[in-house]
Design a protein around this motif. Structure first.
Motif, short mmCIF file in Angstrom:
data_model
loop_
_atom_site.label_atom_id
_atom_site.label_comp_id
_atom_site.label_asym_id
_atom_site.label_seq_id
_atom_site.Cartn_x
_atom_site.Cartn_y
_atom_site.Cartn_z
N PHE A 133 -151.79 18.28 30.73
CA PHE A 133 -152.74 18.36 29.61
C PHE A 133 -153.71 17.18 29.56
CE2 PHE A 133 -148.80 20.45 28.28
CZ PHE A 133 -149.27 21.67 27.82
N CYS A 134 -153.56 16.25 30.51
CA CYS A 134 -154.31 14.99 30.42
C CYS A 134 -155.30 14.88 31.57
CB CYS A 134 -153.34 13.82 30.44
SG CYS A 134 -152.19 13.86 29.05
N VAL A 135 -156.60 14.96 31.26
CA VAL A 135 -157.60 14.91 32.33
C VAL A 135 -157.84 13.49 32.84
CG1 VAL A 135 -158.80 17.03 31.71
CG2 VAL A 135 -159.53 14.88 30.68
N ASP A 136 -157.21 12.49 32.21
CA ASP A 136 -157.42 11.11 32.67
C ASP A 136 -156.24 10.60 33.51
OD1 ASP A 136 -155.46 10.85 30.80
OD2 ASP A 136 -156.45 9.27 29.64
N GLY A 137 -155.33 11.48 33.89
CA GLY A 137 -154.23 11.06 34.75
C GLY A 137 -153.04 10.47 34.00
N SER A 138 -153.10 10.43 32.67
CA SER A 138 -151.96 9.91 31.91
C SER A 138 -150.95 11.03 31.63
CB SER A 138 -152.46 9.29 30.59
OG SER A 138 -152.99 10.29 29.76
N GLY A 139 -149.97 10.75 30.79
CA GLY A 139 -149.04 11.78 30.33
C GLY A 139 -147.84 12.03 31.20
N HIS A 140 -147.60 11.16 32.20
CA HIS A 140 -146.50 11.45 33.13
C HIS A 140 -145.14 11.41 32.44
CE1 HIS A 140 -145.76 7.10 33.13
NE2 HIS A 140 -144.57 7.42 33.58
N ASN A 141 -145.04 10.66 31.34
CA ASN A 141 -143.74 10.58 30.65
C ASN A 141 -143.75 11.34 29.32
OD1 ASN A 141 -145.50 8.71 29.49
ND2 ASN A 141 -143.83 7.44 28.73
N ALA A 142 -144.59 12.39 29.26
CA ALA A 142 -144.63 13.20 28.04
C ALA A 142 -144.29 14.65 28.36
CB ALA A 142 -146.03 13.10 27.41
N MET A 143 -144.01 15.41 27.32
CA MET A 143 -143.74 16.85 27.51
C MET A 143 -144.13 17.61 26.25
SD MET A 143 -139.59 16.98 27.08
CE MET A 143 -139.18 15.83 28.37
N ARG A 144 -144.53 18.86 26.45
CA ARG A 144 -144.81 19.73 25.31
C ARG A 144 -143.62 20.64 25.09
NH1 ARG A 144 -148.97 24.75 25.15
NH2 ARG A 144 -147.11 25.73 26.01
N LEU A 145 -143.06 20.58 23.89
CA LEU A 145 -141.95 21.47 23.53
C LEU A 145 -142.48 22.57 22.62
CD1 LEU A 145 -139.47 18.57 22.73
CD2 LEU A 145 -139.41 20.04 24.78
N ASN A 146 -142.09 23.80 22.89
CA ASN A 146 -142.55 24.94 22.11
C ASN A 146 -141.37 25.48 21.30
OD1 ASN A 146 -143.20 27.55 21.25
ND2 ASN A 146 -144.56 27.91 22.99
N PHE A 147 -141.52 25.50 19.98
CA PHE A 147 -140.40 25.98 19.16
C PHE A 147 -140.58 27.40 18.63
CE2 PHE A 147 -143.11 23.28 16.40
CZ PHE A 147 -143.49 24.20 15.44
N SER A 148 -141.64 28.09 19.09
CA SER A 148 -141.92 29.41 18.48
C SER A 148 -141.10 30.54 19.11
CB SER A 148 -143.41 29.73 18.61
OG SER A 148 -143.75 30.00 19.94
N ASN A 149 -140.61 30.34 20.32
CA ASN A 149 -140.06 31.47 21.06
C ASN A 149 -138.55 31.65 20.89
OD1 ASN A 149 -140.23 33.69 22.71
ND2 ASN A 149 -139.95 32.50 24.59
N ALA A 150 -137.78 30.64 21.22
CA ALA A 150 -136.32 30.78 21.19
C ALA A 150 -135.80 30.86 19.75
CB ALA A 150 -135.70 29.60 21.92
N ASP A 151 -134.56 31.38 19.56
CA ASP A 151 -133.99 31.36 18.21
C ASP A 151 -133.36 29.99 17.94
OD1 ASP A 151 -131.38 31.33 19.29
OD2 ASP A 151 -131.36 33.51 19.43
N GLU A 152 -132.97 29.77 16.69
CA GLU A 152 -132.57 28.41 16.29
C GLU A 152 -131.38 27.90 17.09
OE1 GLU A 152 -132.41 27.67 12.09
OE2 GLU A 152 -134.25 28.81 11.71
N GLU A 153 -130.44 28.77 17.35
CA GLU A 153 -129.27 28.37 18.11
C GLU A 153 -129.66 27.87 19.51
OE1 GLU A 153 -125.27 30.79 19.22
OE2 GLU A 153 -126.29 31.33 17.34
N LYS A 154 -130.53 28.64 20.16
CA LYS A 154 -130.97 28.27 21.50
C LYS A 154 -131.80 26.99 21.48
CE LYS A 154 -130.74 32.53 24.13
NZ LYS A 154 -131.39 33.85 24.15
N ILE A 155 -132.57 26.80 20.42
CA ILE A 155 -133.37 25.57 20.30
C ILE A 155 -132.42 24.37 20.29
CG2 ILE A 155 -134.75 24.19 18.69
CD1 ILE A 155 -136.25 26.79 17.97
N GLU A 156 -131.37 24.46 19.47
CA GLU A 156 -130.43 23.34 19.40
C GLU A 156 -129.79 23.07 20.77
OE1 GLU A 156 -127.78 23.01 16.14
OE2 GLU A 156 -127.01 21.15 17.03
#
Lengths: 305, 305
Positions: A266-289
């Protein structure tokens, strides 16, 4: 009406960007937008993100220091004001007003990409940049993908008449028109009132998932990790200690049946190597945990190495 | 699968055309194709049309006389092989084979745009250029618009793997994917067998309309007018005496409630001022007769002036 929000990005790029032009983008920013801008051979002016959205002062400073010639290459300021993808943050009212002033001063249009506006779970609604602008300098775009169905491919653009005319011409050359059948379905979805019953349901469902993910992050992620608490949308942006490369760690996560998108994408400047995007919309609550638990354990293991 | 055939044109243009490149096109050719190519700042190499399709000898001569540098600018040969829009003509088998040889010799891909192939009312089927080519040099595109419903916006591209991969990447940046719901509908339309019942109905209906229009042209158009007898599709291309400008005549035709598209709109070389595209697929047979009668009278009046 466009073939999803992605086509809106493509059409706006088509009419504004010539090769070697630049778009001012947040770091991180939406993958699909990067890809659209790059398709038209755009370069980037990067601006950091804070908890209340784009670092407007950084943008202002960078523009001020440029020569007029350099500044003329900046064709757009692209921003995702609500529940940013991937960062989850929301642009404050004050900053929205400031951004309009900058856009005005340097005559650079703002592209306001707002797919998640209806997905607010806490905090107060903030007016769109478009609604605050009096000079027709803002191009607003959104989509039915998050509040109806992504497979319908229905997005839309609201723009000043002159810009709208150009987009219409570009649209005709691109695909004549958006599928009419799905537009009828969306019309029925709205006029029947189904949308007004559906959105509160989506909000309630996603709010529970967001809360569950935040709770699980607190419980399972080790010290040295950070994440934000989004007021809406679908994403949490988490950073892990410097020594971990989230892109390299990804295959191991997949082995544990957990997935994320690594930050650098997501980073056009070469940063972000130690980051991540987590998506909470898909899995159910049990699976999220369970997912966050496994990811937390993997991070702990990496740090122990 | 693309968002209609127009998106197929746009995607192929996107990956093949840089500003100042050229596309070899027939004169006249499809308006939407001209608009797609121009969106990517293409110039044109023009080739005439004969009763059996593109003048392949003219194309060959023009390519032969070019310098290598000029030839490298030609990125595609665009052709509509069956029931040409707007000219109504069909490319003969022999010419299809010859075109493949040229494409091979000069290493220029062919874009075969084939929306009307299922709408044949007389004569024998001719294999597609794509099916005759052994070297992966042909990109084939078609659409459900003429055999299902235009509003569904479903088209498709068949290409060599390497080209297909590039198109897929371009497609993701353009609109992620084509509306999934309409793809399900099309799948049902095909697998249920409805398409096999529907196409003969369309053919029968349009054949009657074509015959009626040809009959009416014979009856009402004055001497000095010419037109072709298409074996299929939706269009007849008519030329009227030189002194008539069909673009200027158009408002008078509309006053009589008859419409056509003036020929110059289809001709990138500035020709076609005394031509017009007549569409027989829309009106019923009675209206076709009345429309051609009114148009014939208008032409007679103009010639009398």
């Amino acid at each position: 009406v466009t073939n999803g929000a992605q086509e809106a990005l493509d059409l706006v790029s088509k009419i504004f960007i010539d090769p070697k032009d630049k778009v001012a983008v947040e770091v991180p920013t939406y993958l699909g937008a990067i890809s659209s801008f790059r398709n038209y051979q755009s370069d980037f002016l990067t601006v950091g993100l804070e908890n209340d959205g784009m670092n407007i002062h950084e943008l202002e400073e960078k523009l001020r220091k440029m020569s007029e010639e350099e500044r003329e290459k900046i064709k757009m300021i692209y921003t995702i004001p609500n529940f940013h993808n991937p960062a989850g943050v929301t642009l404050s009212l004050e900053k929205r007003k400031h951004l309009i002033e900058i856009s005005q001063e340097y005559d650079i249009p703002i592209l306001e990409d707002d797919p998640y506006v209806e997905l607010r779970y806490s905090g107060e609604e903030i007016p769109s940049i478009k609604s605050l602008d009096k000079n027709g300098n803002v191009i607003y775009m959104s989509t039915f993908s998050k509040i109806f169905a992504p497979g319908m491919r229905l997005g839309w653009i609201v723009a000043d008449e002159e810009v709208a005319k150009k987009i219409t011409v570009a649209k005709q050359g691109t695909d004549l028109c958006t599928n009419v059948f799905c537009q009828y379905l969306a019309n029925e979805y709205i006029t029947s009132g189904a949308i007004d019953r559906q959105i509160p349901k989506i909000r309630k469902l996603y709010k529970g998932k967001r809360d569950k993910m935040l709770e699980a992050l607190e419980k399972y992620f080790p010290e040295g990790c950070e994440w934000n608490k989004p007021d809406g949308g679908m994403f949490i942006w988490a950073t892990v200690p410097e020594k971990i490369d989230t892109e390299k760690m990804f295959p191991e996560a997949v082995k544990e049946n957990v997935a994320y998108i690594h930050g650098a994408a997501f980073c056009v400047d070469g940063s972000g190597h130690n980051a991540m995007r987590l998506n909470f919309s898909n899995a159910d609550e049990e699976k999220i945990e369970e997912g966050i638990k496994r990811l937390g354990n993997l991070i702990k293991k990496k740090l122990g190495n």
